[in-house]
Design an enzyme around this catalytic site. Structure first.
Site, mmCIF file in Angstrom:
data_model
loop_
_atom_site.group_PDB
_atom_site.id
_atom_site.type_symbol
_atom_site.label_atom_id
_atom_site.label_comp_id
_atom_site.label_asym_id
_atom_site.label_seq_id
_atom_site.Cartn_x
_atom_site.Cartn_y
_atom_site.Cartn_z
ATOM 1 N N ASP A 215 -27.268 72.310 169.370
ATOM 2 C CA ASP A 215 -26.713 72.100 168.026
ATOM 3 C C ASP A 215 -27.835 71.545 167.152
ATOM 4 O O ASP A 215 -28.983 71.435 167.613
ATOM 5 C CB ASP A 215 -25.497 71.156 168.066
ATOM 6 C CG ASP A 215 -24.474 71.526 166.993
ATOM 7 O OD1 ASP A 215 -24.863 71.551 165.804
ATOM 8 O OD2 ASP A 215 -23.313 71.797 167.325
ATOM 9 N N TRP B 44 -16.223 66.735 170.619
ATOM 10 C CA TRP B 44 -17.448 66.646 169.815
ATOM 11 C C TRP B 44 -17.864 65.185 169.812
ATOM 12 O O TRP B 44 -17.017 64.295 169.693
ATOM 13 C CB TRP B 44 -17.171 67.149 168.399
ATOM 14 C CG TRP B 44 -16.647 68.542 168.396
ATOM 15 C CD1 TRP B 44 -15.347 68.936 168.260
ATOM 16 C CD2 TRP B 44 -17.406 69.751 168.587
ATOM 17 N NE1 TRP B 44 -15.247 70.304 168.345
ATOM 18 C CE2 TRP B 44 -16.501 70.827 168.545
ATOM 19 C CE3 TRP B 44 -18.761 70.026 168.795
ATOM 20 C CZ2 TRP B 44 -16.896 72.159 168.700
ATOM 21 C CZ3 TRP B 44 -19.154 71.343 168.944
ATOM 22 C CH2 TRP B 44 -18.239 72.396 168.895
ATOM 23 N N THR B 45 -19.168 64.939 169.914
ATOM 24 C CA THR B 45 -19.576 63.560 170.210
ATOM 25 C C THR B 45 -20.379 62.885 169.093
ATOM 26 O O THR B 45 -21.165 61.991 169.356
ATOM 27 C CB THR B 45 -20.379 63.527 171.527
ATOM 28 O OG1 THR B 45 -21.505 64.404 171.391
ATOM 29 C CG2 THR B 45 -19.537 63.953 172.700
ATOM 30 N N HIS C 111 -25.888 75.993 163.051
ATOM 31 C CA HIS C 111 -26.051 74.837 163.946
ATOM 32 C C HIS C 111 -27.317 74.995 164.791
ATOM 33 O O HIS C 111 -27.304 74.791 166.008
ATOM 34 C CB HIS C 111 -24.816 74.659 164.832
ATOM 35 C CG HIS C 111 -23.621 74.123 164.082
ATOM 36 N ND1 HIS C 111 -23.601 72.864 163.528
ATOM 37 C CD2 HIS C 111 -22.421 74.686 163.776
ATOM 38 C CE1 HIS C 111 -22.427 72.661 162.931
ATOM 39 N NE2 HIS C 111 -21.702 73.755 163.055
ATOM 40 N N GLU D 231 -19.372 77.912 161.296
ATOM 41 C CA GLU D 231 -19.984 77.136 160.213
ATOM 42 C C GLU D 231 -21.424 77.552 159.908
ATOM 43 O O GLU D 231 -22.330 76.720 159.965
ATOM 44 C CB GLU D 231 -19.925 75.638 160.574
ATOM 45 C CG GLU D 231 -18.509 75.146 160.792
ATOM 46 C CD GLU D 231 -18.425 73.671 161.166
ATOM 47 O OE1 GLU D 231 -17.528 73.001 160.633
ATOM 48 O OE2 GLU D 231 -19.233 73.195 161.991
#
Ligand code: ACM
Ligand code: ZN
Length: 689
Positions: A122, A399-400, A195, A258
């Site tokens: 990402d 998601w972190t 990303h 996205e």
């Protein structure tokens, strides 16, 4: 036990049984039969089925009376409902060590999940060693600082620590083999075309501009993405070749979500491809990109899966779709005869809050409590019977951005993972929340013994608000354990055992802070919940909306806007109503004529979530509820400098009704997350004085 399709408890507990495992080559995939009687325990099934039978057995074992282990005599015939029972982990925003990844896989397997979706790349870090492109990890695996706090904070603050890490190919082989032994298939994700900041920091020549950029230090959607030129495809095909060698599973996740089109619009290379291949626009270029990658992946005997944006501009012929922006994308894909994994943000995003935000560690937003996860039905009612088999199953995503430690990962997935597990394993007729809740108490004890950090938010006191019987707002309090006592205060102090015991709804007529906690005698056994109420002429009054809020952001319905509770930041689903594709129009009826000098409406802006302030707001009033007279209209220029509240303050006038109209932004600007789409409009609390 958590998983069953049929079971009967036959007799009381017995100790000291022998365990027999019987491989049944004819058993259905992942199915097992577990028989426990006085003399022995027998588990039969295929290889994975036997493993699941053992896990069920472990979950059945009690040693509560300290008399040694015992299990009830049962006969269970068990088979999964879905073949894709997935759990995802983002290791880019925060990195987790190899040993924890193994532990995570143990968690999945124990709750009979069979897919680990490993989000390896990402903007904030590239986490997989690629031998041909060493800079991906040398440069792309490390960032020069990280956002502190929430990304809606202003101003934004950063630490200056070098942060990162990656998995060597040797690590990955070890983890793949570890997962395989536990019946878990790993689906690796290599994000493209968006990303991709970490990859582009390492190889800037793969972007449209070629400019040098850094691995991202904050969260969001970035304009620099892979350029759709030949050089990028050669790079990605080489990367994917190494990835496919490492992961034996059928699916490779190629991201696809996205991806802003800003750079592509200005890029000679991208525009040349659009022209040569007679593509209509940049959305078709994205589709062209994914189709090209699909062809390569298919040529190696594998399949691609991507986030639902890969539908835009036309789906690649064999692609499977992971539906995250609701279930609509999944429905469309299934109707086009493509396989689908359901993972809507509303029910399957475990990075959302699971309890009231004031009592929880900082999270991205949203509100996905345990009951909501449990209520999820992966096959949408809209889908005709002949298309339903395209739904492979469901998956939750972690998601972190805001999840910085292993213990916090555990907190966010437990106990929600156990609810998802029933969603994907059990038939709907066998699902029952009350029965699940009883089994959950036992599972939590087991996880405590294993030192797993489970959230207990589900047991916290919950608060419900209603229009006041007389006036204002009525507030009721409840706790999961009804044998204990709730004590509360209304003066801002922390409640203790001498504070009033809760018996019936509390009437709130003025600005008030309610605090409450659960007590066992004198001992407080929950955390303290706290809620501010801001009471005005509109509080608890009758309110009607011209268009209902979107079903995903309609918690509490229209009353949410006059419930005395102001929407919180960071935003989470509960306090706010969200509107998409409709303007906002509400009428409040005060029941009698009122003298009014102030009207206020409170809006939300969260660009990363495609939520923007309105571009027009109008306040009107009426005596009869039919004919309305405008008192004030704010246009785009008026609203430009607005922060949250639109306030109209004037000399007092008389009215029985007021109407509030707000128009949403038609088109999210270029360069922003979701550019080109219509913006969401989020509103909470209309105040009148
Ligand atoms: C996603 O949450 N951007 C797939
Ligand atoms: Zn380009």
């Amino acid at each position: 036990m958590l998983f069953r399709s049929e079971f009967v408890i036959e007799k009381a507990n017995y100790k000291k049984s022998k365990i027999h495992l019987l491989l049944d080559k004819k058993a259905a995939n992942e199915s097992y039969i577990l028989n426990i009687d006085e003399h022995r325990i027998l588990i039969s099934g295929d290889e994975k089925g036997i493993l699941y039978g053992l896990f069920t057995l472990i979950q059945l074992i009690h040693d509560e009376k300290n008399e040694g282990l015992s299990a009830p005599c049962v006969s269970i015939k068990d088979t999964p409902r879905f073949q894709w029972r997935g759990m995802h982990l983002d290791v880019s925003r925060h990195f987790f060590q190899k040993e924890f990844i193994k532990k995570y896989i143990d968690f999945l397997a124990f709750f009979k999940m069979n897919i680990f979706h490993w989000h390896l790349t990402d903007d904030q870090g590239w986490r997989i060693e690629i031998k041909k492109y060493p800079l991906l990890t040398k440069i792309g695996a490390f960032r020069n600082g990280t956002l502190i706090g929430h990304d809606t904070d202003f101003p934004r603050l950063y630490d200056t620590l070098n942060y990162g890490g990656f998995y060597t190919q040797e690590d990955i082989r070890e983890i793949v083999s570890y997962a395989d032994k536990r019946g878990v298939t790993i689906v690796p994700e290599i994000e493209m075309p968006g990303h991709a900041m970490a990859a582009l920091a390492a190889y800037p020549e793969l972007s449209c501009t070629g400019n040098s950029i850094s691995v991202a230090k904050e969260w969001g959607v970035f304009e620099d993405v892979f350029c759709a030129k030949e050089e990028t495809f050669i790079f990605l095909e080489n990367v994917l070749s190494e990835v496919m060698d490492l992961f034996p599973g059928k699916y490779i996740h190629i991201g696809g979500d996205e991806c802003p089109k800003t750079r592509w619009k200005e890029c000679v290379n991208c525009q040349k491809i659009i022209k040569e291949d007679k593509l209509k626009d940049e959305h078709e270029l994205q589709s062209h990109f994914i189709k090209r990658i699909e062809k390569f992946v298919n040529s190696k005997g594998k399949q691609i899966i991507g986030w639902d944006e890969i539908l835009e501009g036309g789906l690649a012929p064999n692609a499977a779709v992971m539906s995250w922006r609701g279930t609509e994308g999944g429905i469309q894909a299934a109707n086009e005869n493509h396989y689908v994994v359901m993972s809507p943000g509303s029910h399957c995003y475990f990075d959302h809050y699971q309890g009231l935000p004031g009592n929880e560690p900082l999270a991205i937003g949203g509100y996905t409590p345990l009951e909501k996860v449990y209520s999820f039905e992966p096959v949408p009612a809209e889908l005709s019977i002949d298309k339903q088999h395209y739904i492979l199953g469901a998956q939750a995503n972690l998601w972190t951005e805001y999840i910085i430690s292993e213990k916090q990962v555990e907190y966010m997935i437990f106990p929600r993972l156990t609810a998802l597990s029933e969603v994907v394993w059990s038939l709907p007729v066998n699902k029952n929340f009350n029965s699940y809740e009883k089994r959950l108490a036992h599972i939590l004890k087991l996880l405590d013994k294993l030192n797993v950090n489970c959230s207990r938010s589900f047991y916290n006191i919950s608060m419900q608000v209603y229009p006041g019987k007389n006036s204002g707002i009525d507030c009721s309090l409840s706790a999961g354990d009804v044998s204990k006592t709730i004590h509360y205060s209304v003066d801002g102090s922390n409640p203790n055992a001498n504070s009033p015991a809760y018996k019936s709804p509390v009437s709130i007529l003025n600005n008030t802070t309610i605090k409450a906690a659960l007590f066992d005698g004198n001992k407080m056994i929950s955390s303290v919940i706290s809620q501010d109420f801001s009471i005005n002429k509109a509080s608890g009054k009758k309110i009607t909306l011209k268009h209902e809020a979107h079903k995903n952001y309609n918690h509490g319905g229209a009353f949410t806007l006059v419930d005395g509770i102001t929407g919180k930041l960071p935003w989470f689903g509960r306090d706010w109503l969200g509107f998409l594709n409709t303007d906002f129009e509400a009428i409040i009826d005060f029941g009698s004529e009122q003298l009014i000098s102030l009207i206020m409406a409170d809006f939300l802006k969260a660009e990363n979530s495609w939520i923007y302030y309105p571009v027009e707001v109008e306040f009107l009033f009426s005596m009869n509820g039919d004919e309305f007279v405008s008192v004030k209209k704010f246009d785009e220029a008026d609203l430009l400098n607005m922060i949250r509240c639109v306030i109209f303050d004037r000399e007092a006038f008389s009215a029985r009704y007021i109407k509030v109209i707000a128009k949403a932004l038609d088109r999210i600007p270029d360069g922003k997350s979701g550019s080109g789409n219509r913006a969401w409009l989020f509103i909470d609390e209309i105040g009148v004085n």
